[in-house]
Design an enzyme around this catalytic site. Structure first.
Site, PDB file in Angstrom:
ATOM      1  CB  SER A   1       2.137  11.842  -9.009  1.00 22.02           C
ATOM      2  OG  SER A   1       1.521  12.459 -10.112  1.00 22.02           O
TER       3      SER A   1
ATOM      4  CE1 TYR B   1      -1.489  13.933  -5.842  1.00 25.47           C
ATOM      5  CE2 TYR B   1      -0.925  14.272  -8.152  1.00 25.47           C
ATOM      6  CZ  TYR B   1      -1.161  13.420  -7.083  1.00 25.47           C
ATOM      7  OH  TYR B   1      -1.056  12.062  -7.258  1.00 25.47           O
TER       8      TYR B   1
END
Length: 356
Positions: free
Chosen positions: A144, A169
């Site tokens: 990501s 995350y």
């Protein structure tokens, strides 16, 4: 780089009812048949499950056109090691695409457990299964843009140090890259990580800004624009992401030995982004025009009355901006769908799906 074909191969895709996963399955059926796809998704209720069910129905429809291809779906969890081992033992996939993960920056602040289960233990299960499977030609996995944290240098390059995540995350995604590197080095497993930049489009994730804004505007609620509208995002249209993933699947990092006679890890990381960050206020402006055009909102909708500029949220970053030169160099591909075109497709889908 080694070229591999996808036709007649068995591909295991995790998160196959997800936004990117389901679109990848559709694209592989359309462009790479005959192909055998095994999908896994836990169908969790992090967001509206009916969207995931709609995506699975789209796959069923597409299968009708490709009688020589197969799609086998498991509703189960990445963290369930027994199921992962069973899939590998039964189907012996040659290519694995790990897109299954608990997504979302803000949710990782309130529900950290889900991230450790899916993103850490789940990915470890995939790596272990790959290690024990001689058939594996390529492991491709989702990372990501959030791994760049609060890096000041833009555009973000895969050469940059990414040791300062600002959310759990992001930390789990960075750890996926590190784990993959270790397994590539130890067991010579060709692996490629893809850092996705703000993916959007029809049947996307409702927790993403463009989707959430649309829901709120439709209900007459006020939308909050963070960092007083001074955030910039490298919005990447879903079709561009899928095209990038498909190309990367077909080109594996080369296996070769170093001077010490030991394997140099066949390992690579790429950004997939639009290389064109858009200011959030401009983004909202285009979104509202497209929602009016699709007749999701009335022509005389008063946007000024429904938007509020607010400070930055914890875990968020002011800008995402992808350097996509390596992807262009190695795979001849660069995302280029204009934002308006992508949002038009989304607005059209939204109107039909919600029967506005």
């Amino acid at each position: 780089m080694n070229k591999i074909t996808l036709q007649n191969k068995t591909v295991f895709i995790t998160g196959s009812a997800g936004f990117i996963g389901s679109n990848l399955v559709l694209e592989l059926l359309r462009s790479q048949s005959p192909i055998h796809i095994v999908g896994l998704d836990n169908m969790n209720d992090y967001y509206d499950v009916s969207i995931k069910e709609w995506r699975l129905k789209e796959i069923e429809k597409e299968l009708e056109n490709h009688k020589d291809s197969t799609y086998t779906f498991y509703k189960d969890d990445l963290a369930n090691k027994e199921i992962i081992d069973e899939i590998f033992n039964t189907y012996k996939p040659q290519i694995v695409v790990n897109l299954g993960a608990q997504a979302g920056v803000r949710y990782s602040i309130t529900n950290p457990d889900a991230y450790i289960q899916s993103n850490m233990i789940g990915f470890y299960n995939i790596l272990e299964a790959c290690r024990q499977d001689e058939n594996i030609e390529h492991l491709v996995y989702a990372s990501s843009s959030s791994v760049y944290g609060s890096n000041k240098k833009v555009p973000y390059s895969t050469e940059d140090k990414v040791d300062n995540p600002v959310s759990l995350y992001a930390a789990t995604k960075k750890s996926n890259e590190l784990m993959a590197h270790a397994y590539s080095k130890l067991y010579n497993i060709p692996s490629t990580g893809l850092r996705f930049f703000t993916v959007y489009g029809p049947a996307g994730r409702p927790d993403m800004a463009y989707f959430g804004f649309t829901n709120k505007l439709l209900k007459g609620e006020t939308i909050q624009i963070f960092n007083y509208g001074n955030c910039k995002r490298d919005f990447t249209y879903i079709d561009d992401i899928v095209e990038g993933v498909k190309r990367v699947m077909q080109g594996t990092p080369e296996k070769k030995n170093g001077e010490d006679g030991l394997p140099i890890p066949p390992y690579a990381i790429y950004n997939i982004g639009n290389h064109d960050p858009v200011n959030l206020l401009d983004f909202v402006d285009i979104l509202q025009q497209e929602l009016i055009r699709a007749e999701v909102l009335p022509k005389d909708y008063d946007f000024e009355a429904h938007k509020k500029l607010v400070p930055m949220q914890p875990g968020d970053v002011p800008i995402t901006y992808a350097d996509t030169t390596p992807l262009q160099r190695d795979y001849g591909f660069k995302p280029d769908t204009p934002l308006r075109q992508g949002l038009r497709q989304f607005a059209q889908w939204y109107k039909e799906f919600y029967n506005v």
